[in-house]
Design a protein around this motif. Structure first.
Motif, PDB file in Angstrom:
ATOM      1  N   LEU A   1     -22.132 -22.782  12.454  1.00 33.48           N
ATOM      2  CA  LEU A   1     -22.160 -23.388  13.789  1.00 33.48           C
ATOM      3  C   LEU A   1     -22.540 -22.340  14.830  1.00 33.48           C
ATOM      4  O   LEU A   1     -23.340 -22.600  15.734  1.00 33.48           O
ATOM      5  CB  LEU A   1     -20.788 -23.998  14.102  1.00 33.48           C
ATOM      6  CG  LEU A   1     -20.672 -24.744  15.432  1.00 33.48           C
ATOM      7  CD1 LEU A   1     -21.635 -25.925  15.503  1.00 33.48           C
ATOM      8  CD2 LEU A   1     -19.237 -25.247  15.638  1.00 33.48           C
ATOM      9  N   GLU A   2     -21.984 -21.137  14.651  1.00 31.84           N
ATOM     10  CA  GLU A   2     -22.296 -20.060  15.600  1.00 31.84           C
ATOM     11  C   GLU A   2     -23.795 -19.766  15.617  1.00 31.84           C
ATOM     12  O   GLU A   2     -24.418 -19.676  16.679  1.00 31.84           O
ATOM     13  CB  GLU A   2     -21.524 -18.793  15.219  1.00 31.84           C
ATOM     14  CG  GLU A   2     -21.796 -17.622  16.141  1.00 31.84           C
ATOM     15  CD  GLU A   2     -21.179 -16.323  15.639  1.00 31.84           C
ATOM     16  OE1 GLU A   2     -20.289 -16.384  14.770  1.00 31.84           O
ATOM     17  OE2 GLU A   2     -21.603 -15.267  16.117  1.00 31.84           O
ATOM     18  N   GLU A   3     -24.383 -19.644  14.416  1.00 30.81           N
ATOM     19  CA  GLU A   3     -25.816 -19.344  14.352  1.00 30.81           C
ATOM     20  C   GLU A   3     -26.640 -20.463  14.987  1.00 30.81           C
ATOM     21  O   GLU A   3     -27.583 -20.204  15.733  1.00 30.81           O
ATOM     22  CB  GLU A   3     -26.256 -19.130  12.898  1.00 30.81           C
ATOM     23  CG  GLU A   3     -25.731 -17.845  12.271  1.00 30.81           C
ATOM     24  CD  GLU A   3     -25.926 -16.621  13.155  1.00 30.81           C
ATOM     25  OE1 GLU A   3     -27.009 -16.493  13.783  1.00 30.81           O
ATOM     26  OE2 GLU A   3     -24.995 -15.795  13.246  1.00 30.81           O
ATOM     27  N   ALA A   4     -26.278 -21.707  14.686  1.00 34.44           N
ATOM     28  CA  ALA A   4     -27.035 -22.835  15.217  1.00 34.44           C
ATOM     29  C   ALA A   4     -26.944 -22.866  16.741  1.00 34.44           C
ATOM     30  O   ALA A   4     -27.945 -23.082  17.434  1.00 34.44           O
ATOM     31  CB  ALA A   4     -26.509 -24.137  14.622  1.00 34.44           C
ATOM     32  N   LEU A   5     -25.744 -22.603  17.268  1.00 31.37           N
ATOM     33  CA  LEU A   5     -25.567 -22.643  18.722  1.00 31.37           C
ATOM     34  C   LEU A   5     -26.277 -21.467  19.388  1.00 31.37           C
ATOM     35  O   LEU A   5     -26.911 -21.623  20.432  1.00 31.37           O
ATOM     36  CB  LEU A   5     -24.081 -22.638  19.076  1.00 31.37           C
ATOM     37  CG  LEU A   5     -23.338 -23.927  18.719  1.00 31.37           C
ATOM     38  CD1 LEU A   5     -21.852 -23.779  18.988  1.00 31.37           C
ATOM     39  CD2 LEU A   5     -23.898 -25.114  19.491  1.00 31.37           C
TER      40      LEU A   5
END
Lengths: 328, 276
Positions: A276-280
């Motif tokens: 999720l961190e990478e996508a955000l």
């Protein structure tokens, strides 16, 4: 090579009484050696009944139909079942309540002693097991297990099981009741145990986040049947499935779903916080106009179903990177 | 005066040969009626000891614990204090005394020597408060973990307590059971019961109005979840932020400041604000 082969396994508690309850129903399960298998399901779904068959703590009720074979040992045969006790290491919930000796070393030695190993071998195994779980032998061997902290006690209990060097390790709610740091340490320990002692690990847990972070494969039980079997992504990425078995999706999946409802498109099947961190970060970079070749536009904002209000406009899809001018 | 007052409280567990283990040291704080508090800290930090000091199960080795002005050290007060401060423990299987659920709930009020009608009314209203009315005449052993904990809470409610202490009451429950218990507790708090929830689950702590952090028996942090989660000493207390707050921090470190994030809704709002 298959470490666990279960075929047509059923189990009924209080059979023939008004309280009769079918705990397992025609379960088929094959687990390859080297797998970390997550076993999930609501309370009463049959998880404990299933794992207790693996080392013969629960006998197979209908031997004509059902079978349990672990590393080639058949649980329906008395002699092989006796060997299963050492082949399958069981760490039950709150295992620290089962510590009983007056020193840590003696407690860890209990299993190997029952295996009738030589004294040298027992000492070696105790030493190695304690070091593996991150307890310094010199510092802990002679202490009373009852004077240790909750997290240390749990490690001693796990050391007592891995000192038998089981090929299959079963952990039932291994992190329940631990503080967040102890929890993280124990989850990291599972990887080490698999590499160095027990190639096949089963983890039973209610915490989907924990399972998502350590398991290669997940099976979900409901009313005694395996209702789902797949990678953590396949299982936890499927909200309808997870909720139908009385569980909750991991928090990263929940946040991803909430963002999608708000019209922010993310890559499919996000189940852990790192993804999720990478996508955000990729989305935010795009929005804020920072060129980053590594993070291509895998995440874009949905045009439809966007619940934005008033003058808000999604900069990602409209490509107005300098709109709010927050340069980083 | 505050409902609960701790004045420089210490508690020492006696070990063999005269040695002692200081579980609680120099603890002072007070709790007002109706507060919703999360008590957190690593294993062995003194949380459960503190809980037992609050209803007189333990009497302080030094200092004083006052419940509505009554000292727990005075045996004359013990009965009244136990009535006012109820506790629910971790293991749902260890807290029932009777086979049938309504008998179990009636156990406390019966010991108060109340008339039959009053007991029946308390059993009825307590089970209703936790959403378990339809189970009144069933056996406790057949319930799910969440249902058992709700029955345990009903047993405490039947004593008409003013303070409800939960000692890791959700840690053995599955997600649905945890949700059931938290919903019931949240509603009771809105109705005016003071709640002290001892937990390792930082998402639960984020739901409280006030978070107390214990470390080695001392109170090291006391504030709103936002204040406590922003503290640099949290890690040294064996605690981590809720997963969403960690994510927000990591994004901030990468240059995407989202501000203080406590829960999933705030994270989603923060991201939407940044992206739109």
């Amino acid at each position: 090579m298959s470490a666990i082969e279960i075929k047509d396994l059923s189990f009924i508690y209080s059979k023939g009484t008004p309280y009769q309850k079918q705990a397992l129903k025609d379960v088929d399960l094959s687990v390859e050696e080297g797998t970390v298998l997550g076993v999930v399901g609501a309370t009463g779904s049959g998880k404990s009944t299933l794992i207790q068959h693996l080392n013969g703590l629960i006998r197979i009720q209908d031997k004509k139909r059902g079978s349990v074979v672990v590393n080639g040992l058949d649980a329906s045969k008395r002699k092989e079942r006796a060997r299963l006790r050492f082949e399958v290491g069981m760490v039950f919930q709150y295992p620290e309540y089962q510590l009983f000796e007056d020193t840590v070393a003696k407690d860890v030695a209990f299993g190997p002693k029952n295996m009738k190993l030589s004294k040298e071998e027992i000492d070696l195994r105790v030493r190695r097991a304690l070091e593996l779980v991150g307890l310094n032998y010199e510092g802990f061997a002679e202490r009373s297990p009852f004077d240790l902290s909750g997290g240390e006690k749990r490690r001693v209990a796990i050391a007592g099981v891995i000192a038998m060097q089981p090929k299959v390790l079963v952990l039932d709610e291994p992190v329940a009741g631990l503080d967040p740091v102890g929890r993280r340490e124990l989850l990291d320990l599972i990887g080490r145990l698999r590499r160095e002692v027990s190639p096949t690990v089963l983890i039973v847990s209610h915490n989907m986040d924990d399972i998502a972070s350590v398991a290669d494969r997940v099976i979900a039980l409901k009313d005694g049947e395996i209702v789902a079997d797949g990678t953590p992504k396949q299982i936890f990425g499927d909200r309808a499935l997870v909720e139908s078995i009385g569980l909750e999706v991991p928090p990263a999946k929940r946040v991803a779903d909430m963002l999608e409802e708000r019209g922010i498109q993310l890559p499919p099947q996000i189940i852990d916080m790192d993804e999720l961190e990478e996508a955000l970060a990729a989305l935010l970079k795009q929005k804020e106009g920072i060129a980053d070749e590594a993070q291509t536009a895998e995440a874009t904002c949905a045009e439809e179903g966007d619940m934005r209000s008033q003058d808000d406009s999604c900069a990602v899809c409209r490509k107005t990177p300098d709109e709010e001018g927050e340069d980083v | 005066m505050a409902q609960l007052v701790l004045k420089d409280v210490g508690y020492v567990y006696a070990l063999k040969e005269g040695a002692g283990l200081k579980a609680i040291r120099g603890l002072s704080f007070s709790v007002e009626k109706g507060e919703n508090i999360a008590l957190v800290g690593m294993n062995g930090s003194g949380k459960s000891t503190l809980a037992k000091l609050l209803n007189g199960l333990f009497v302080p080795s030094s200092g004083e614990v006052l419940v509505d002005g009554m000292s727990t050290a005075d045996e004359k007060n013990t009965f009244e204090i136990r009535k006012r401060v109820g506790m629910v423990f971790q293991n749902p299987d260890n807290q029932t005394v009777a086979t049938i659920i309504e008998d179990d709930i009636a156990f406390g009020p019966e010991n108060l020597g109340l008339p039959g009608e009053e007991i029946a009314e308390r059993v009825r209203s307590s089970l209703e408060a936790v959403g378990m009315s339809e189970f009144a005449s069933r056996t406790a052993s057949k319930l799910s973990g969440g249902q058992k904990q709700r029955v345990a809470i009903a047993g405490v409610l039947a004593m008409k307590p003013e303070v409800l202490i939960l000692d890791e009451a959700t840690s053995m429950l599955d997600p649905v059971g945890r949700r059931e218990v938290l919903d019931v507790v949240g509603r009771l708090n809105k109705e005016g019961i003071t709640v002290i929830n001892i937990t390792h689950n930082m998402e639960e702590a984020a739901l409280a109005q006030r978070v107390l952090v214990l470390r080695k028996g001392k109170l090291v942090l006391d504030g709103s979840p936002k204040e406590v989660f922003a503290s640099s000493v949290l890690g040294a207390c064996g605690l981590t932020l809720p997963p969403v707050a960690q994510l927000a921090n990591r994004l901030s470190e990468r240059g995407f400041e989202l501000g203080a994030i406590l829960d999933e809704n705030e994270l989603v709002e923060g991201i939407c604000r940044r992206l739109k």
